[in-house]
Scaffold this active site. Structure first.
Site, PDB file in Angstrom:
ATOM      1  N   GLY A 102     -53.334  70.790  -6.921  1.00 22.70           N
ATOM      2  CA  GLY A 102     -51.902  70.984  -7.182  1.00 22.70           C
ATOM      3  C   GLY A 102     -51.399  70.186  -8.363  1.00 22.70           C
ATOM      4  O   GLY A 102     -50.278  70.397  -8.824  1.00 22.70           O
ATOM      5  N   LYS A 123     -56.001  64.664 -13.268  1.00 24.95           N
ATOM      6  CA  LYS A 123     -54.991  64.378 -12.247  1.00 24.95           C
ATOM      7  C   LYS A 123     -53.704  64.069 -12.984  1.00 24.95           C
ATOM      8  O   LYS A 123     -53.680  63.188 -13.851  1.00 24.95           O
ATOM      9  CB  LYS A 123     -55.445  63.170 -11.423  1.00 24.95           C
ATOM     10  CG  LYS A 123     -54.686  62.964 -10.139  1.00 24.95           C
ATOM     11  CD  LYS A 123     -55.605  62.277  -9.150  1.00 24.95           C
ATOM     12  CE  LYS A 123     -54.944  61.622  -8.008  1.00 24.95           C
ATOM     13  NZ  LYS A 123     -55.919  61.075  -7.064  1.00 24.95           N
ATOM     14  N   ASP A 135     -44.450  68.104  -8.434  1.00 20.39           N
ATOM     15  CA  ASP A 135     -44.193  68.242  -9.874  1.00 20.39           C
ATOM     16  C   ASP A 135     -45.476  68.344 -10.703  1.00 20.39           C
ATOM     17  O   ASP A 135     -45.425  68.478 -11.917  1.00 20.39           O
ATOM     18  CB  ASP A 135     -43.327  67.074 -10.372  1.00 20.39           C
ATOM     19  CG  ASP A 135     -43.962  65.710 -10.057  1.00 20.39           C
ATOM     20  OD1 ASP A 135     -45.138  65.673  -9.650  1.00 20.39           O
ATOM     21  OD2 ASP A 135     -43.271  64.689 -10.216  1.00 20.39           O
ATOM     22  N   GLY A 136     -46.631  68.235 -10.044  1.00 19.37           N
ATOM     23  CA  GLY A 136     -47.902  68.362 -10.762  1.00 19.37           C
ATOM     24  C   GLY A 136     -48.287  67.108 -11.534  1.00 19.37           C
ATOM     25  O   GLY A 136     -49.214  67.130 -12.344  1.00 19.37           O
ATOM     26  N   ARG A 196     -65.183  69.914  -2.162  1.00 17.60           N
ATOM     27  CA  ARG A 196     -64.801  69.073  -1.020  1.00 17.60           C
ATOM     28  C   ARG A 196     -65.211  69.728   0.283  1.00 17.60           C
ATOM     29  O   ARG A 196     -65.482  70.939   0.307  1.00 17.60           O
ATOM     30  CB  ARG A 196     -63.268  68.883  -1.033  1.00 17.60           C
ATOM     31  CG  ARG A 196     -62.758  68.392  -2.379  1.00 17.60           C
ATOM     32  CD  ARG A 196     -61.277  68.744  -2.602  1.00 17.60           C
ATOM     33  NE  ARG A 196     -60.909  68.549  -4.009  1.00 17.60           N
ATOM     34  CZ  ARG A 196     -60.106  67.606  -4.473  1.00 17.60           C
ATOM     35  NH1 ARG A 196     -59.525  66.781  -3.642  1.00 17.60           N
ATOM     36  NH2 ARG A 196     -59.853  67.500  -5.760  1.00 17.60           N
ATOM     37  N   ASP A 265     -59.980  67.153   2.633  1.00 16.33           N
ATOM     38  CA  ASP A 265     -59.879  67.559   1.217  1.00 16.33           C
ATOM     39  C   ASP A 265     -60.176  66.385   0.297  1.00 16.33           C
ATOM     40  O   ASP A 265     -60.270  66.561  -0.915  1.00 16.33           O
ATOM     41  CB  ASP A 265     -58.492  68.147   0.909  1.00 16.33           C
ATOM     42  CG  ASP A 265     -57.356  67.248   1.369  1.00 16.33           C
ATOM     43  OD1 ASP A 265     -57.214  67.062   2.585  1.00 16.33           O
ATOM     44  OD2 ASP A 265     -56.633  66.713   0.506  1.00 16.33           O
TER      45      ASP A 265
END
Ligand SMILES: Nc1ncnc2c1ncn2[C@@H]1O[C@H](COP(=O)(O)OP(=O)(O)OP(=O)(O)O)[C@@H](O)[C@H]1O
Ligand SMILES: [Mg+2]
Length: 485
Positions: A102, A123, A135-136, A196, A265
């Protein structure tokens, strides 16, 4: 030169872009990812480059400029596709089918000079179809903390991802757990893989054993290739994953590290440690020490880590049972504790200065050490680093000399255990030849660095960054960690 030519020139001369990228995951097809774009940031200021990693990529640090880092990993020029990987996961025990990258993506994959394939994963690089309400982005403090954790764990011998670079991106972010607005960053991380447990869980949820088989074949081909010729390679893969994860849990425990968010995850299919969010190194030996403020029931507290890893491996059976015999997976998992205990003991003995010890004195020493650490609440890391710092051959001559001169001064409640500990340590030293004392001193020093990443230390380097944009204390700390001092 016009703008397009300049950019092209930067691409062809940028050693980070001319690496031999292998589209290993991309070649699996788009059932596993979505192609995404990177955010366009108002600023790109290079804050950290991990020159120690460049030789692994076949690069000499002097041949890579700061601009090369910014161009590749801040402006994201000259490479595509970027793949937001799809995954689900059990988060605090609840299944979440709305996950996926995300705020990051797979930037590319490169073979290291050691022959292993590595992922470059971002990231904080912007929104993707999996951002949900987020918001990423990654906060600058989050980036700083992840850089530090990975380097510290690596130096402590933990099998971990490492950060390749961190770039400040000039945005103001709002976060509940940081004074806000707070600064932003993008980080690029080197993982053995970003596949994962949750990547497989998603395929099970979608009832696609065909895609599970294809992904497992891929995992074995790239990350368990020594199993390729085996007839029952799927079971053997699971059995080896059990061992790798058990050993990883032991590495965290011996290092006094609490990961804090052991959702499936955040569990790598290669058994590598990664994703350093609200982690903490334990200040003292407290089995219930919990690093994440939102972990209300202490699910992922320090001492639960081995059993949670075991549980996550058990839940992974559900996702794999369509293609691997479950009874065989169960018997493989039954070995978890033995693998864990063996590795934990070995690592703790090393922290105490011993590569090899005779049972049962060895177990007695370990039990007494833990008992003392727990009852006295002296600093976990401090205890070991004081042994390393003050160790001297005369400790062999008299138990009263053991830890003399150190600042480990036990209170009267624990003075008995402390005395017993000193007597036993002295006795064990006498089971070695006098010439061996140097080896013990060296083992102690190697396994107990004086610089420990306790929270106040992190805050002490973050404050100057936050207050006056002073990066010197952070750089000094990373250097100390990397030089194991
Ligand atoms: N600010 C954010 N914006 C969008 N999605 C986010 C944000 N923070 C976390 N997520 C998503 O929430 C989920 C759980 O986050 P978690 O913190 O475990 O992972 P992460 O730190 O973002 O990434 P990784 O696991 O690769 O280190 C992931 O799917 C992650 O992408
Ligand atoms: Mg995560």
């Amino acid at each position: 030169m016009n703008q397009a030519e300049t950019s092209n020139n930067e691409n062809t001369h940028n050693p980070l872009l001319t690496l031999n990228y292998e589209p290993a995951l991309a070649s699996l097809g788009d059932d596993y990812y979505d192609e995404v774009m990177a955010a366009d940031f108002p600023q790109t200021i290079l804050r950290w480059r991990n020159d120690a990693l460049l030789p692994l990529l076949g690069l000499h640090p002097q041949t890579v400029t700061d601009q090369d880092f910014i161009h590749a990993f801040g402006k994201f020029q000259g490479r595509k596709p970027f793949l937001a990987l799809r995954y689900h996961g059990y988060q605090f025990g609840e299944y979440n089918p709305h996950l996926g990258d995300g705020r990051g993506f797979l930037y590319g994959q490169v073979r290291g000079t050691n022959g292993e394939l590595y992922d470059f994963g971002t990231k904080g690089s912007g929104k993707t179809p999996y951002s949900r309400g987020g918001d990423g982005m990654l906060t600058l403090k989050g980036g700083v903390r992840e850089v530090l954790a990975a380097e510290a764990l690596h130096q402590l011998g933990v099998r971990t991802s490492r950060c390749l670079t961190m770039i400040e991106t000039g945005l103001s972010l709002w976060r509940g757990d940081e004074p806000s607005p707070t600064r932003s960053s993008v980080m690029v991380r080197l993982n053995s893989s970003h596949i994962r447990f949750g990547t497989f869980e998603r395929l099970h949820y979608l009832q696609r054993p065909d895609l599970t088989t294809k992904l497992l074949d891929h995992v074995i081909q790239y990350y368990y290739s020594h199993l390729l010729r085996e007839k029952n390679q799927y079971v053997l893969f699971y059995a080896e994953l059990v061992k790798r994860v058990a050993e990883l849990a032991a590495q965290w425990m011996a290092s006094g590290f609490c990961h804090a968010v052991l959702n499936t995850d955040n569990m790598s299919i290669t058994g590598e440690s990664f994703d350093y969010g609200p982690y903490a190194f334990i200040p003292t030996y407290d089995p219930y020490f919990t690093a994440a403020y939102f972990d209300y029931y202490r699910r992922y507290c320090y001492s639960h880590q081995p059993s949670i890893c075991q549980l996550n491996l058990e839940m992974l059976q559900e996702a794999l049972k369509a293609i691997i015999d479950q009874a065989e997976m169960e018997s493989a998992l039954a070995k978890f504790n033995e693998y864990y205990q063996n590795q934990y003991r070995l690592l703790m003995w090393k922290k105490l200065g011993f590569e090899q010890l005779q049972l049962p004195a060895a177990n007695e020493l370990l039990n007494l050490t833990i008992q003392f650490l727990q009852d006295s609440q002296v600093g976990y890391h401090h205890f070991f680093s004081e042994i390393a710092l003050t160790f001297a051959s005369p400790w062999r001559d008299d138990p009263a000399l053991v830890l003399k001169g150190s600042d480990i001064i036990p209170t009267s409640e624990v003075s008995n255990i402390f005395e017993n500990w000193c007597v036993l340590y002295h006795k064990i030293l006498n089971s070695f030849a006098p010439e061996h004392m140097d080896v013990i001193a060296q083992t102690l020093a190697e396994n107990n660095p004086q610089t420990v990443l306790l929270r106040p230390i992190i805050e002490s380097v973050w404050e100057p960054i936050a207050q006056e944009d002073n990066w010197q204390p952070f750089n000094d700390l990373v250097q100390k960690i990397q030089s194991k001092s």
